[in-house]
Design a protein around this motif. Structure first.
Motif, short mmCIF file in Angstrom:
data_model
loop_
_atom_site.label_atom_id
_atom_site.label_comp_id
_atom_site.label_asym_id
_atom_site.label_seq_id
_atom_site.Cartn_x
_atom_site.Cartn_y
_atom_site.Cartn_z
N ASN A 115 0.86 -1.31 0.08
CA ASN A 115 0.09 0.04 -0.19
C ASN A 115 0.92 1.16 0.12
N PHE A 118 2.74 1.78 -3.37
CA PHE A 118 1.65 1.95 -4.38
C PHE A 118 1.60 3.63 -4.32
N ARG A 119 1.48 4.05 -3.08
CA ARG A 119 1.09 5.48 -2.89
C ARG A 119 2.25 6.34 -3.34
N ARG A 122 2.44 6.38 -6.89
CA ARG A 122 1.52 7.41 -7.41
C ARG A 122 2.06 8.82 -7.44
N ASP A 123 2.35 9.19 -6.25
CA ASP A 123 3.00 10.62 -6.11
C ASP A 123 4.09 10.76 -7.05
N GLY A 125 4.52 9.28 -9.92
CA GLY A 125 4.23 9.15 -11.23
C GLY A 125 4.64 8.10 -12.26
N TYR A 126 5.34 7.01 -11.62
CA TYR A 126 5.58 5.94 -12.13
C TYR A 126 6.40 5.19 -11.18
N HIS A 163 -6.12 -0.67 -10.11
CA HIS A 163 -6.41 0.61 -9.57
C HIS A 163 -5.20 1.68 -10.37
N ALA A 164 -4.20 1.07 -10.84
CA ALA A 164 -2.92 1.81 -11.40
C ALA A 164 -3.72 2.15 -12.86
N LEU A 167 -6.44 4.74 -12.59
CA LEU A 167 -5.82 6.07 -12.51
C LEU A 167 -4.87 6.36 -13.65
N LEU A 169 -2.02 5.33 -14.76
CA LEU A 169 -0.42 5.61 -14.24
C LEU A 169 0.24 4.63 -14.51
N ILE A 171 2.29 2.24 -13.63
CA ILE A 171 2.71 1.82 -12.23
C ILE A 171 2.59 0.19 -12.58
#
Length: 257
Positions: A115, A118-119, A122-123, A125-126, A163-164, A167, A169, A171
């Motif tokens: 978790n 992933f966060r 996400r922040d 960007g990759y 989830h990626a 979004l 993104l 990831i």
């Protein structure tokens, strides 16, 4: 951030060390998290690239989150976070404490790492989150909590991948389905027990390819397929025995004739 950087969570195992060595040989800088960081001091100094060692308290989710955040910011980000943590235990009496320990580490600790990773990606960007999982999660098994925890891990990673995509993104989530090497070792089966260097090489190859799921080594894909295909009444009658046990049984049968 141009220099390739990887964080390995659970870096003290033989497989993690081999993966770290092969990544370092390719010029990847490393951050190694382990419950006993001092055990990795000499190893980290032997690597050809910069490798920092940090403590890991995998049985405390809040401490894991804090540690991973601190390591991430000290590095200025990372391209890859590889998770290789987990407990396993088997006792036919099924005492609760080992089950609880497995759930704490393999479910709570694991999901806290993933978790947080992933966060952070996400922040940023990759990035790529990869986890050493197990085909034990395909079905239930005698090590009840362990099999269940690996099923949880498989579904958690799939959820993060979805989830990626939502979004939009870049990831990548890679689920490394490791074969049941502990059982292969117990049976002394050389066909299914590959050298750590080979296992590590295939893990790295799967990560480079950005695979969503990969079986390591590749021959375990067949075992995974058979495991899923077996009807329950057949699957539940399997017995894992060492070669010595099988020989002893055959000898006992001959003597009884």
């Amino acid at each position: 951030m141009t220099q390739a950087t990887a964080i390995i969570v659970g870096a003290s195992s033989l497989l993690s060390r081999e993966i770290a060595k092969q990544l370092a040989d390719e010029g990847v800088e490393l951050a190694l998290l382990a419950q006993d960081p001092q055990s990795l001091t000499e190893f980290s100094q032997s690597l050809p690239t910069k490798a920092q060692v940090f403590p890991l308290q995998i049985d405390d989710p809040q401490a894991v989150i804090a540690s991973l955040n601190a390591v991430w910011h000290s590095l200025g980000g990372a391209h890859l976070i590889l998770v290789n943590t987990g407990l396993t235990h088997y006792d036919p009496e099924l005492p609760w404490q080992p089950e609880q320990d497995i759930i704490t580490v393999n479910v709570q600790g694991f999901s806290a790492v993933c978790n947080t990773a992933f966060r952070l990606f996400r922040d940023q960007g990759y990035g790529q989150l990869a986890a050493i999982n197990s085909i034990a999660g395909l079905r239930g098994g005698p090590s009840v909590a362990y099999h269940a925890s690996k099923a949880f891990a498989q579904n958690y990673l799939e959820g993060l991948s979805m989830h990626a995509q939502r979004l939009k993104l870049p990831i990548t989530i890679t689920d490394i389905q490791l074969g049941m090497l502990d059982k292969a070792a117990m049976q002394q089966n050389r066909l299914w027990l590959s050298p750590p260097a080979v296992v590590a090489s295939q893990v790295i190859k799967a990560m480079k390819a950005g695979k969503r799921k990969a079986y390591v080594t590749k021959r375990w894909r067949l075992v995974a397929w058979l495991t899923k295909a077996l009807p329950e009444f057949v699957y539940n009658t399997r017995h894992w025995k060492t070669k010595e046990q099988k020989k002893a049984e055959r000898a006992a049968k001959k003597e009884s004739k």
